[in-house]
Design a protein around this motif. Structure first.
Motif, PDB file in Angstrom:
ATOM      1  N   LEU A  70       0.911  -1.264  -0.003  1.00  0.00           N
ATOM      2  CA  LEU A  70      -0.049  -0.101  -0.029  1.00  0.00           C
ATOM      3  C   LEU A  70       0.995   1.325  -0.056  1.00  0.00           C
ATOM      4  O   LEU A  70       0.295   2.211  -0.263  1.00  0.00           O
ATOM      5  N   THR A  71       1.917   1.177   0.615  1.00  0.00           N
ATOM      6  CA  THR A  71       2.891   2.396   0.500  1.00  0.00           C
ATOM      7  C   THR A  71       4.207   2.274  -0.252  1.00  0.00           C
ATOM      8  O   THR A  71       5.152   1.264  -0.053  1.00  0.00           O
ATOM      9  N   TYR A  72       4.432   3.114  -1.231  1.00  0.00           N
ATOM     10  CA  TYR A  72       5.667   2.891  -1.975  1.00  0.00           C
ATOM     11  C   TYR A  72       6.130   4.163  -2.486  1.00  0.00           C
ATOM     12  O   TYR A  72       5.356   5.263  -2.858  1.00  0.00           O
ATOM     13  N   ILE A  73       7.386   4.095  -2.934  1.00  0.00           N
ATOM     14  CA  ILE A  73       8.007   5.461  -3.309  1.00  0.00           C
ATOM     15  C   ILE A  73       9.019   4.810  -4.804  1.00  0.00           C
ATOM     16  O   ILE A  73       9.842   3.843  -4.444  1.00  0.00           O
ATOM     17  N   TYR A  74       8.634   5.536  -5.709  1.00  0.00           N
ATOM     18  CA  TYR A  74       9.086   5.030  -6.961  1.00  0.00           C
ATOM     19  C   TYR A  74       9.799   6.015  -7.661  1.00  0.00           C
ATOM     20  O   TYR A  74       8.998   7.036  -8.324  1.00  0.00           O
ATOM     21  N   PRO A  75      11.027   6.235  -7.709  1.00  0.00           N
ATOM     22  CA  PRO A  75      11.588   7.435  -8.631  1.00  0.00           C
ATOM     23  C   PRO A  75      11.703   6.998  -9.872  1.00  0.00           C
ATOM     24  O   PRO A  75      12.092   5.914 -10.468  1.00  0.00           O
ATOM     25  N   GLY A  76      11.132   7.935 -10.759  1.00  0.00           N
ATOM     26  CA  GLY A  76      10.909   7.910 -12.243  1.00  0.00           C
ATOM     27  C   GLY A  76      12.154   8.773 -12.943  1.00  0.00           C
ATOM     28  O   GLY A  76      12.993   9.304 -12.099  1.00  0.00           O
ATOM     29  N   ILE A  77      12.111   9.139 -14.089  1.00  0.00           N
ATOM     30  CA  ILE A  77      13.008  10.019 -14.941  1.00  0.00           C
ATOM     31  C   ILE A  77      12.932  11.506 -14.468  1.00  0.00           C
ATOM     32  O   ILE A  77      14.022  11.936 -14.269  1.00  0.00           O
ATOM     33  N   HIS A  78      11.678  11.897 -14.450  1.00  0.00           N
ATOM     34  CA  HIS A  78      11.519  13.284 -13.838  1.00  0.00           C
ATOM     35  C   HIS A  78      10.697  13.419 -12.775  1.00  0.00           C
ATOM     36  O   HIS A  78      11.046  14.629 -12.033  1.00  0.00           O
ATOM     37  N   ARG A  79      10.016  12.585 -12.171  1.00  0.00           N
ATOM     38  CA  ARG A  79       9.209  12.936 -11.212  1.00  0.00           C
ATOM     39  C   ARG A  79       9.219  11.537 -10.013  1.00  0.00           C
ATOM     40  O   ARG A  79       9.436  10.331 -10.754  1.00  0.00           O
ATOM     41  N   VAL A  80       9.073  11.601  -8.947  1.00  0.00           N
ATOM     42  CA  VAL A  80       8.754  10.521  -7.930  1.00  0.00           C
ATOM     43  C   VAL A  80       7.251  10.173  -7.724  1.00  0.00           C
ATOM     44  O   VAL A  80       6.659  11.057  -7.316  1.00  0.00           O
ATOM     45  N   THR A  81       6.911   8.893  -7.780  1.00  0.00           N
ATOM     46  CA  THR A  81       5.692   8.586  -7.648  1.00  0.00           C
ATOM     47  C   THR A  81       5.607   8.040  -6.146  1.00  0.00           C
ATOM     48  O   THR A  81       6.277   7.050  -5.701  1.00  0.00           O
ATOM     49  N   LEU A  82       4.553   8.632  -5.368  1.00  0.00           N
ATOM     50  CA  LEU A  82       4.449   8.037  -4.138  1.00  0.00           C
ATOM     51  C   LEU A  82       2.749   7.545  -4.021  1.00  0.00           C
ATOM     52  O   LEU A  82       1.760   8.058  -4.497  1.00  0.00           O
ATOM     53  N   GLY A  83       2.687   6.269  -3.354  1.00  0.00           N
ATOM     54  CA  GLY A  83       1.482   5.641  -3.603  1.00  0.00           C
ATOM     55  C   GLY A  83       1.270   4.873  -2.155  1.00  0.00           C
ATOM     56  O   GLY A  83       2.036   5.034  -1.316  1.00  0.00           O
ATOM     57  N   GLY A  84      -0.006   4.506  -1.831  1.00  0.00           N
ATOM     58  CA  GLY A  84      -1.081   4.402  -2.915  1.00  0.00           C
ATOM     59  C   GLY A  84      -2.355   4.053  -2.295  1.00  0.00           C
ATOM     60  O   GLY A  84      -2.457   3.928  -0.916  1.00  0.00           O
ATOM     61  N   THR A  85      -3.208   3.679  -3.041  1.00  0.00           N
ATOM     62  CA  THR A  85      -4.557   3.132  -2.550  1.00  0.00           C
ATOM     63  C   THR A  85      -4.875   1.954  -3.394  1.00  0.00           C
ATOM     64  O   THR A  85      -4.442   1.856  -4.524  1.00  0.00           O
ATOM     65  N   ARG A  86      -5.754   0.982  -2.705  1.00  0.00           N
ATOM     66  CA  ARG A  86      -6.254  -0.043  -3.558  1.00  0.00           C
ATOM     67  C   ARG A  86      -7.667  -0.191  -2.947  1.00  0.00           C
ATOM     68  O   ARG A  86      -8.065  -0.717  -1.905  1.00  0.00           O
ATOM     69  N   GLU A  87      -8.611   0.626  -3.954  1.00  0.00           N
ATOM     70  CA  GLU A  87     -10.009   0.446  -3.288  1.00  0.00           C
ATOM     71  C   GLU A  87     -10.815  -0.373  -4.371  1.00  0.00           C
ATOM     72  O   GLU A  87     -11.070   0.009  -5.465  1.00  0.00           O
ATOM     73  N   LYS A  88     -11.415  -1.424  -3.870  1.00  0.00           N
ATOM     74  CA  LYS A  88     -12.191  -2.464  -4.747  1.00  0.00           C
ATOM     75  C   LYS A  88     -13.431  -2.006  -5.122  1.00  0.00           C
ATOM     76  O   LYS A  88     -14.049  -1.505  -4.134  1.00  0.00           O
ATOM     77  N   GLU A  89     -13.770  -2.089  -6.360  1.00  0.00           N
ATOM     78  CA  GLU A  89     -15.323  -1.729  -6.932  1.00  0.00           C
ATOM     79  C   GLU A  89     -15.487  -0.145  -6.808  1.00  0.00           C
ATOM     80  O   GLU A  89     -16.536   0.106  -6.948  1.00  0.00           O
ATOM     81  N   SER A  90     -14.590   0.773  -6.602  1.00  0.00           N
ATOM     82  CA  SER A  90     -14.841   1.986  -6.742  1.00  0.00           C
ATOM     83  C   SER A  90     -14.494   2.492  -8.292  1.00  0.00           C
ATOM     84  O   SER A  90     -13.230   2.511  -8.579  1.00  0.00           O
ATOM     85  N   TRP A  91     -15.366   3.326  -8.470  1.00  0.00           N
ATOM     86  CA  TRP A  91     -15.224   3.739 -10.169  1.00  0.00           C
ATOM     87  C   TRP A  91     -14.965   5.296 -10.233  1.00  0.00           C
ATOM     88  O   TRP A  91     -14.964   5.968 -11.029  1.00  0.00           O
ATOM     89  N   SER A  92     -14.711   5.862  -8.998  1.00  0.00           N
ATOM     90  CA  SER A  92     -14.558   7.330  -8.951  1.00  0.00           C
ATOM     91  C   SER A  92     -13.213   7.637  -9.360  1.00  0.00           C
ATOM     92  O   SER A  92     -11.861   7.037  -8.929  1.00  0.00           O
TER      93      SER A  92
END
Length: 281
Positions: free
Chosen positions: A161-183
């Motif tokens: 559920l929690t992760y930090i992924y450095p990309g080429i230009h920006r860092v991705t911070l996550g996240g959520t896992r919400e089943k059956e949510s279409w929002s």
């Protein structure tokens, strides 16, 4: 698990070759090292992909001191892909081979029958409506994209559920896992939760700037739908290859499943040629 590992290995090998080429930057693919950490030692200390990624090993006591709330960890080097440039790179390669691309809305696969002999259905979450797949459901994911160029290593909590992924230009911070949510609307509470959790793993992120929120729906089902089907309507047949429902791990197996889908298309072509020969006889 065997087939999933095969897909993972084929995908890793393919992306690793791109990362070692002159096109790596344009394709958005690069190697990144880091840690997966656990509050308690997992039952499975060796994940199925441990001999595919590079240099997989248990973390040392010294490394674990960086994560005082965690008791066990794994260190390895893997591949990171920034998907927007990667998709553009794939599109460019396809167009160079003469592939034609059209943007249009399709409500029923039969709409394509008059123009195409075989249809490959990679509609993702859209397959829920397109082919009425009730086994397909969304798992909503919210992430933050931040400017923090000093963060060079990925960090992933073993709970996923929690992760930090450095990309080429920006860092991705996550996240959520919400089943059956279409929002697709960002949730401010989730944004704060993600940021706080990531900062507990990497306190320097408190200095991150230019925070952007992204929301997506992972097309999930109990297993990937990767199969041939022949639709029939009034004596007319339409061969279809389905390739969707990859869920959260879709990118890690995408090349492997694409190769299998291509093999199934080959079977469809052979079947069409066979029926054409029989019709002539």
């Amino acid at each position: 698990m065997h087939v999933q590992k095969q897909w993972f290995k084929e995908t890793f090998t393919y992306l690793f070759a791109i990362s070692n080429s002159a096109e790596a930057s344009e394709a958005g693919i690069h190697l990144v090292s880091g840690w997966q950490v656990f509050k308690n030692t997992p039952k499975e200390e060796l994940p199925f992909w441990s001999d595919v990624v590079l240099g997989f090993r248990p973390m040392s006591e010294a490394e674990l001191q960086k994560f005082p709330q965690h008791r066990f960890g794994q260190a390895f080097t893997t591949l990171k892909c920034d998907c927007p440039p990667y998709l553009l790179w794939l599109e460019k390669r396809l167009k160079a081979t003469g592939v034609q691309m059209y943007t249009r809305k399709v409500a029923d696969l039969w709409e394509l029958h008059s123009e195409y002999n075989i249809v490959v259905n990679c509609a993702g979450i859209g397959a829920h409506q397109l082919v009425g797949d009730e086994k397909l459901f969304p798992v909503r994911g919210q992430v933050l994209k931040v400017h923090a160029p000093w963060v060079k290593n990925f960090i992933r909590d073993g709970d996923g559920l929690t992760y930090i992924y450095p990309g080429i230009h920006r860092v991705t911070l996550g996240g959520t896992r919400e089943k059956e949510s279409w929002s697709l609307s960002p949730d401010p509470g989730a944004t704060k939760g993600i940021f706080d959790r990531c900062c507990s793993l990497e306190p320097s992120l408190r200095g991150a700037q230019d925070i952007k929120v992204k929301v997506g729906l992972r097309p999930s089902r109990q297993c990937v739908r990767l199969q041939r089907e022949v639709l029939s309507q009034g004596g007319v047949k339409l061969p279809v290859v389905h390739n969707y429902g990859h869920g959260a791990g879709g990118f890690s197996v995408h090349r492997g499943t694409a190769k299998e889908a291509a093999r199934l298309v080959g079977e469809c072509i052979a079947a069409l040629q066979g029926s054409s020969l029989r019709a002539k006889l």
